[in-house]
Design a protein around this motif. Structure first.
Motif, PDB file in Angstrom:
ATOM      1  N   ASN A   1       0.860  -1.181   0.000  1.00 48.14           N
ATOM      2  CA  ASN A   1       0.000   0.000   0.000  1.00 48.14           C
ATOM      3  C   ASN A   1       0.901   1.236   0.000  1.00 48.14           C
ATOM      4  O   ASN A   1       1.323   1.718   1.051  1.00 48.14           O
ATOM      5  N   TYR A   2       1.188   1.755  -1.200  1.00 50.94           N
ATOM      6  CA  TYR A   2       2.125   2.865  -1.312  1.00 50.94           C
ATOM      7  C   TYR A   2       1.509   4.187  -0.873  1.00 50.94           C
ATOM      8  O   TYR A   2       2.244   5.109  -0.497  1.00 50.94           O
ATOM      9  N   GLN A   3       0.201   4.301  -0.931  1.00 48.03           N
ATOM     10  CA  GLN A   3      -0.427   5.513  -0.410  1.00 48.03           C
ATOM     11  C   GLN A   3      -0.203   5.611   1.094  1.00 48.03           C
ATOM     12  O   GLN A   3       0.158   6.678   1.616  1.00 48.03           O
ATOM     13  N   LEU A   4      -0.397   4.498   1.797  1.00 45.52           N
ATOM     14  CA  LEU A   4      -0.131   4.472   3.230  1.00 45.52           C
ATOM     15  C   LEU A   4       1.346   4.683   3.507  1.00 45.52           C
ATOM     16  O   LEU A   4       1.718   5.401   4.446  1.00 45.52           O
ATOM     17  N   ALA A   5       2.205   4.080   2.684  1.00 43.82           N
ATOM     18  CA  ALA A   5       3.653   4.239   2.869  1.00 43.82           C
ATOM     19  C   ALA A   5       4.056   5.704   2.759  1.00 43.82           C
ATOM     20  O   ALA A   5       4.846   6.214   3.560  1.00 43.82           O
ATOM     21  N   SER A   6       3.502   6.403   1.771  1.00 46.06           N
ATOM     22  CA  SER A   6       3.830   7.814   1.589  1.00 46.06           C
ATOM     23  C   SER A   6       3.356   8.649   2.770  1.00 46.06           C
ATOM     24  O   SER A   6       4.073   9.540   3.259  1.00 46.06           O
ATOM     25  N   GLN A   7       2.151   8.361   3.268  1.00 40.22           N
ATOM     26  CA  GLN A   7       1.625   9.115   4.406  1.00 40.22           C
ATOM     27  C   GLN A   7       2.468   8.900   5.656  1.00 40.22           C
ATOM     28  O   GLN A   7       2.819   9.857   6.356  1.00 40.22           O
ATOM     29  N   LEU A   8       2.816   7.651   5.946  1.00 40.66           N
ATOM     30  CA  LEU A   8       3.613   7.371   7.128  1.00 40.66           C
ATOM     31  C   LEU A   8       5.024   7.919   6.992  1.00 40.66           C
ATOM     32  O   LEU A   8       5.627   8.360   7.979  1.00 40.66           O
ATOM     33  N   ALA A   9       5.580   7.891   5.780  1.00 43.52           N
ATOM     34  CA  ALA A   9       6.920   8.443   5.572  1.00 43.52           C
ATOM     35  C   ALA A   9       6.941   9.933   5.883  1.00 43.52           C
ATOM     36  O   ALA A   9       7.875  10.439   6.521  1.00 43.52           O
ATOM     37  N   ARG A  10       5.912  10.638   5.457  1.00 43.58           N
ATOM     38  CA  ARG A  10       5.851  12.073   5.741  1.00 43.58           C
ATOM     39  C   ARG A  10       5.699  12.326   7.239  1.00 43.58           C
ATOM     40  O   ARG A  10       6.283  13.271   7.785  1.00 43.58           O
ATOM     41  N   GLN A  11       4.904  11.493   7.910  1.00 46.37           N
ATOM     42  CA  GLN A  11       4.758  11.659   9.352  1.00 46.37           C
ATOM     43  C   GLN A  11       6.056  11.339  10.084  1.00 46.37           C
ATOM     44  O   GLN A  11       6.437  12.026  11.032  1.00 46.37           O
ATOM     45  N   THR A  12       6.750  10.284   9.657  1.00 44.90           N
ATOM     46  CA  THR A  12       8.024   9.939  10.267  1.00 44.90           C
ATOM     47  C   THR A  12       9.066  11.014  10.011  1.00 44.90           C
ATOM     48  O   THR A  12       9.894  11.319  10.878  1.00 44.90           O
ATOM     49  N   LEU A  13       9.015  11.576   8.825  1.00 45.09           N
ATOM     50  CA  LEU A  13       9.960  12.637   8.466  1.00 45.09           C
ATOM     51  C   LEU A  13       9.786  13.856   9.353  1.00 45.09           C
ATOM     52  O   LEU A  13      10.752  14.476   9.792  1.00 45.09           O
TER      53      LEU A  13
ATOM     54  N   LEU B   1       7.464   0.039   4.911  1.00 44.43           N
ATOM     55  CA  LEU B   1       8.134   0.849   3.888  1.00 44.43           C
ATOM     56  C   LEU B   1       8.071   2.324   4.234  1.00 44.43           C
ATOM     57  O   LEU B   1       9.070   3.042   4.124  1.00 44.43           O
ATOM     58  N   GLY B   2       6.913   2.794   4.675  1.00 45.00           N
ATOM     59  CA  GLY B   2       6.761   4.214   4.970  1.00 45.00           C
ATOM     60  C   GLY B   2       7.657   4.676   6.093  1.00 45.00           C
ATOM     61  O   GLY B   2       8.305   5.731   5.999  1.00 45.00           O
ATOM     62  N   GLN B   3       7.723   3.909   7.174  1.00 46.73           N
ATOM     63  CA  GLN B   3       8.575   4.305   8.288  1.00 46.73           C
ATOM     64  C   GLN B   3      10.046   4.274   7.903  1.00 46.73           C
ATOM     65  O   GLN B   3      10.823   5.170   8.267  1.00 46.73           O
ATOM     66  N   ALA B   4      10.448   3.258   7.146  1.00 40.89           N
ATOM     67  CA  ALA B   4      11.853   3.154   6.746  1.00 40.89           C
ATOM     68  C   ALA B   4      12.250   4.303   5.829  1.00 40.89           C
ATOM     69  O   ALA B   4      13.302   4.925   6.005  1.00 40.89           O
ATOM     70  N   LEU B   5      11.417   4.596   4.843  1.00 41.86           N
ATOM     71  CA  LEU B   5      11.743   5.677   3.919  1.00 41.86           C
ATOM     72  C   LEU B   5      11.700   7.035   4.613  1.00 41.86           C
ATOM     73  O   LEU B   5      12.447   7.949   4.241  1.00 41.86           O
ATOM     74  N   GLY B   6      10.836   7.184   5.615  1.00 40.71           N
ATOM     75  CA  GLY B   6      10.794   8.436   6.349  1.00 40.71           C
ATOM     76  C   GLY B   6      12.109   8.724   7.042  1.00 40.71           C
ATOM     77  O   GLY B   6      12.616   9.852   7.018  1.00 40.71           O
ATOM     78  N   HIS B   7      12.694   7.699   7.667  1.00 40.70           N
ATOM     79  CA  HIS B   7      13.994   7.872   8.315  1.00 40.70           C
ATOM     80  C   HIS B   7      15.109   8.053   7.281  1.00 40.70           C
ATOM     81  O   HIS B   7      15.995   8.894   7.455  1.00 40.70           O
ATOM     82  N   LEU B   8      15.055   7.277   6.236  1.00 44.02           N
ATOM     83  CA  LEU B   8      16.121   7.321   5.232  1.00 44.02           C
ATOM     84  C   LEU B   8      16.162   8.663   4.508  1.00 44.02           C
ATOM     85  O   LEU B   8      17.237   9.164   4.172  1.00 44.02           O
ATOM     86  N   SER B   9      14.997   9.256   4.269  1.00 48.50           N
ATOM     87  CA  SER B   9      14.946  10.503   3.496  1.00 48.50           C
ATOM     88  C   SER B   9      15.666  11.647   4.190  1.00 48.50           C
ATOM     89  O   SER B   9      16.034  12.626   3.543  1.00 48.50           O
ATOM     90  N   LYS B  10      15.868  11.531   5.501  1.00 45.21           N
ATOM     91  CA  LYS B  10      16.574  12.590   6.228  1.00 45.21           C
ATOM     92  C   LYS B  10      18.082  12.388   6.225  1.00 45.21           C
ATOM     93  O   LYS B  10      18.820  13.270   6.666  1.00 45.21           O
ATOM     94  N   GLU B  11      18.564  11.241   5.721  1.00 47.19           N
ATOM     95  CA  GLU B  11      19.977  10.905   5.857  1.00 47.19           C
ATOM     96  C   GLU B  11      20.717  10.721   4.542  1.00 47.19           C
ATOM     97  O   GLU B  11      21.945  10.780   4.520  1.00 47.19           O
ATOM     98  N   VAL B  12      20.013  10.460   3.441  1.00 45.49           N
ATOM     99  CA  VAL B  12      20.708  10.290   2.172  1.00 45.49           C
ATOM    100  C   VAL B  12      21.282  11.632   1.717  1.00 45.49           C
ATOM    101  O   VAL B  12      20.697  12.688   1.941  1.00 45.49           O
ATOM    102  N   LEU B  13      22.421  11.590   1.048  1.00 42.58           N
ATOM    103  CA  LEU B  13      23.133  12.800   0.645  1.00 42.58           C
ATOM    104  C   LEU B  13      22.886  13.174  -0.805  1.00 42.58           C
ATOM    105  O   LEU B  13      22.875  14.364  -1.146  1.00 42.58           O
ATOM    106  N   THR B  14      22.697  12.170  -1.663  1.00 46.11           N
ATOM    107  CA  THR B  14      22.485  12.403  -3.090  1.00 46.11           C
ATOM    108  C   THR B  14      21.467  11.390  -3.595  1.00 46.11           C
ATOM    109  O   THR B  14      21.086  10.456  -2.885  1.00 46.11           O
TER     110      THR B  14
END
Length: 483
Positions: free
Chosen positions: A85-97, A197-210
């Motif tokens: 469920n990528y819609q849920l993943a996107s929502q949770l990623a934004r909340q985690t971010l 997926l959403g929680q993992a990408l939320g954390h990762l999006s704050k740490e990737v450099l490129t």
């Protein structure tokens, strides 16, 4: 339970101890254990007092999952048929971010200037021309939105395979009985995968450099991107000047993009290797049956006993490594090492005499990849394999020795076709690979060389058949020769 692909593990790893150490550190920072299904867990220490906020966090996420399922059922058009469920993943990623700082005009200009300078210096270190002309400075949300299509391609095969294994492993009678509820089970599984997926990408999006920080082309094909906010955080613990670090990372991103833009087969080969790995996942259903037989009903009323039983029997739920998986993993690790080694060699040649801290930054990036940074850890959790090229130094040595023995054109010409690149054995023993090139496999025109090899093989095959016009003894008989 381990951090594994959607709740599963890819098997034994010699670096398990190091990964467990990182997980313990993560628990210390976050205050709660890692959960493969994405829920904020309760404190596992019975001596610690109950924290109602943990229950609230879990119930909040569960409510989001149920709300997402209800929305999908109420709006059938919203269902895409994806196993996640990528819609849920996107929502949770934004909340985690959480909150983030927009990219300022000054940061955008600094990124543009750094990329421009890096491109000029790279022109002297490789014959591959500059990649995408569009340079962008991304926020974490930009990274999330622009890389999600690629994450779909990487995660779908794993989720489909894991979900299919559970259904196919059921007896025929059980499948028939469960058929009316399969749709609901699919929804629940999709939401569970989406939560992780959403929680993992939320954390990762704050740490990737490129956009190429994990070695894969996650972003759009027409953009070269850096993330200023993460780069500023990364720079705080380094002794080099901020501008030097920015130019160094811009050069790495630009070098990656030159490869992905001008080696047409490379992007497809990388992503296909991940898909092939997922296709090899196999679950031993006998382990699950044994777990069910050993389950003591009284353990259901004792959380501590149930947790102990699950810990003892967790191996029963782990997919078995197949020969196909091992082969795909070897190909992927080799290709990643060759890419990282080439990028490292080219960037070092372009910057070593221009940036005082180039050597120290190169070693910093090596350690970051070798120790398994946040990007590698997240990918291991999501897809079930580690993007940790273990032979970057050896690959960089191969590319440098090849350049010393030939030229820029011949070194970079190796990328012209997948059949020309070194394999795992060549990385371990580069002398033979270099001798093949220097001793007679000219790569001034790699495609022409490949065609010559094919023609030579075909000619060799037909030579053994003889020439009937010359009456070769090995050739077919002429009509007049028959008695």
């Amino acid at each position: 339970m381990n951090d594994v692909p959607f709740g599963f593990s890819a098997g034994d790893d010699p670096d398990d101890a190091e990964r467990r150490r990182r997980e313990e550190e993560a628990r210390g920072r976050s205050g709660q254990p890692q959960n493969p299904f994405g829920f904020g867990g309760f404190d596992a220490d019975p001596n610690q007092p109950f924290d109602p906020s943990q229950l609230g966090a879990m119930l909040s996420q569960l409510g989001q999952m149920i709300s997402g399922m209800g929305g999908a059922m109420a709006n059938p058009g919203a269902a895409t048929g994806d196993p996640v469920n990528y819609q849920l993943a996107s929502q949770l990623a934004r909340q985690t971010l959480g909150r983030h700082t927009p990219v300022s005009d000054g940061q955008r200009r600094a990124v543009g200037d750094a990329v421009h300078l890096a491109q000029l210096w790279l022109d002297e270190a490789t014959v591959l021309p500059a990649g995408p002309q569009k340079t962008e400075a991304w926020t974490p949300v930009d990274w999330l939105e622009k890389t999600l299509p690629t994450w779909k391609r990487l995660c779908n095969p794993v989720a489909e395979k894991v979900s299919g294994m559970w259904v196919s492993g059921l007896p025929e009678e059980a499948r028939e009985m469960a058929a009316p509820m399969m749709g609901m089970f699919s929804q629940i599984g999709s939401m569970s995968f989406g939560t992780q997926l959403g929680q993992a990408l939320g954390h990762l999006s704050k740490e990737v450099l490129t956009s190429t920080d994990i070695g894969l082309p996650l972003g759009p094909v027409d953009a070269l991107a850096l993330l200023p906010e993460a780069i500023e955080t990364f720079s705080k613990d380094l002794e080099q000047a901020d501008q030097e670090i920015l130019v160094f990372l811009a050069a790495r991103e630009a070098a990656h993009q030159r490869l992905f833009s001008h080696v047409p087969w490379l992007r497809q080969r990388l992503l296909a290797s991940v898909e092939q790995y997922a296709q090899g996942i196999h679950l031993d259903m006998s382990g699950i049956e044994e777990l069910a037989r050993n389950l003591d009903p009284s353990a259901l009323a004792d959380p501590a006993a149930l947790e102990r039983l699950m810990s003892e029997q967790s191996a029963a739920l782990e997919p078995q490594a197949t020969p196909e998986q091992k082969a795909a993993l070897t190909r992927l690790e080799t290709l990643l090492a060759l890419i990282e080694g080439w990028v490292e060699t080219v960037v070092h040649a372009a910057l070593s005499e221009r940036l005082p801290g180039a050597d120290a930054l190169r070693e910093t990036m090596r350690r970051r990849r070798a120790s398994g940074g946040p990007a590698e850890q997240t990918f291991a959790t999501l897809v079930g394999l580690e993007l940790r090229p273990r032979k970057v130094r050896e690959a960089a040595t191969l590319w440098q020795r090849l350049l010393d023995a030939t030229s820029l054109e011949q070194r970079d010409g190796v990328w012209a076709h997948p059949d020309l690149i070194p394999d795992a054995h060549d990385i371990d023993s580069p002398a033979g690979f270099i001798d093949r090139i220097v001793g007679g496999s000219s790569l001034d025109d790699p495609i022409a060389e490949l065609e010559r090899q094919i023609q030579a093989e075909q000619a060799g095959g037909s030579a053994g058949k003889g020439d009937p016009d010359k009456g070769d003894a090995d050739g077919p008989e002429k009509p007049g020769d028959q008695s």
